[in-house]
Design a protein around this motif. Structure first.
Motif, mmCIF file in Angstrom:
data_model
loop_
_atom_site.group_PDB
_atom_site.id
_atom_site.type_symbol
_atom_site.label_atom_id
_atom_site.label_comp_id
_atom_site.label_asym_id
_atom_site.label_seq_id
_atom_site.Cartn_x
_atom_site.Cartn_y
_atom_site.Cartn_z
ATOM 1 N N SER A 109 0.910 -1.199 0.205
ATOM 2 C CA SER A 109 -0.057 0.061 -0.046
ATOM 3 C C SER A 109 0.673 1.266 0.133
ATOM 4 O O SER A 109 0.571 2.253 -0.784
ATOM 5 C CB SER A 109 -0.887 -0.164 1.251
ATOM 6 N N ARG A 110 1.970 1.389 0.828
ATOM 7 C CA ARG A 110 2.691 2.380 0.749
ATOM 8 C C ARG A 110 3.385 2.426 -0.484
ATOM 9 O O ARG A 110 3.650 3.720 -0.822
ATOM 10 C CB ARG A 110 3.862 2.200 1.938
ATOM 11 N N ARG B 169 2.313 1.835 -3.602
ATOM 12 C CA ARG B 169 1.422 2.238 -4.320
ATOM 13 C C ARG B 169 0.906 3.828 -4.118
ATOM 14 O O ARG B 169 0.867 4.507 -5.162
ATOM 15 C CB ARG B 169 -0.062 1.561 -4.117
ATOM 16 N N ASP B 170 0.912 4.185 -2.989
ATOM 17 C CA ASP B 170 0.774 5.544 -2.338
ATOM 18 C C ASP B 170 1.936 6.399 -2.980
ATOM 19 O O ASP B 170 1.709 7.423 -3.619
ATOM 20 C CB ASP B 170 0.667 5.740 -0.986
ATOM 21 N N ALA B 171 3.121 5.962 -2.884
ATOM 22 C CA ALA B 171 4.302 6.528 -3.292
ATOM 23 C C ALA B 171 4.252 6.585 -4.921
ATOM 24 O O ALA B 171 4.514 7.858 -5.321
ATOM 25 C CB ALA B 171 5.642 6.158 -2.954
ATOM 26 N N THR C 247 1.845 6.866 -6.656
ATOM 27 C CA THR C 247 0.553 7.670 -7.225
ATOM 28 C C THR C 247 0.939 9.246 -6.944
ATOM 29 O O THR C 247 0.709 9.898 -7.809
ATOM 30 C CB THR C 247 -0.637 7.533 -6.194
ATOM 31 N N HIS C 248 1.536 9.269 -5.773
ATOM 32 C CA HIS C 248 2.274 10.786 -5.437
ATOM 33 C C HIS C 248 3.258 11.084 -6.512
ATOM 34 O O HIS C 248 3.073 12.259 -7.005
ATOM 35 C CB HIS C 248 2.570 11.004 -4.160
ATOM 36 N N ARG D 158 1.431 11.813 -9.873
ATOM 37 C CA ARG D 158 0.574 13.120 -9.860
ATOM 38 C C ARG D 158 1.658 14.315 -9.836
ATOM 39 O O ARG D 158 1.249 15.097 -10.491
ATOM 40 C CB ARG D 158 -0.077 13.325 -8.576
#
Length: 52
Positions: free
Chosen positions: A19-20, A22-24, A26-27, A30
Motif C-alpha cells: 500500500s505504501r 502504491r501511494d508513493a 501515485t504521488h 501526480r
C-alpha cells in the motif's frame, strides 16, 4: 455511550508495504503530471508573449 477507539497495534497503525509503494507511486505520478502541466503552460505563455 461514546465508541471506544481501537487500540493501535503494529497491524493497524502502519499500512502494508504494498500500500505504501502504491501511494508513493501515485504521488510521484501526480507530481510529474503537475510539473509537466506547469511547464507546458509556462512555455505556452512565453511563446504567446514573444509572438503575440
Amino acid at each position: 455511550m461514546p465508541k471506544r477507539k481501537p487500540k493501535l497495534t503494529r497491524t493497524n497503525s502502519v499500512p502494508p508495504a504494498k500500500s505504501r509503494r502504491r501511494d508513493a507511486a501515485t504521488h510521484l505520478l501526480r507530481g510529474t503530471c503537475y510539473g509537466l502541466g506547469t511547464g507546458l503552460v509556462s512555455l505556452a505563455a512565453r511563446w504567446i508573449q514573444q509572438h503575440g
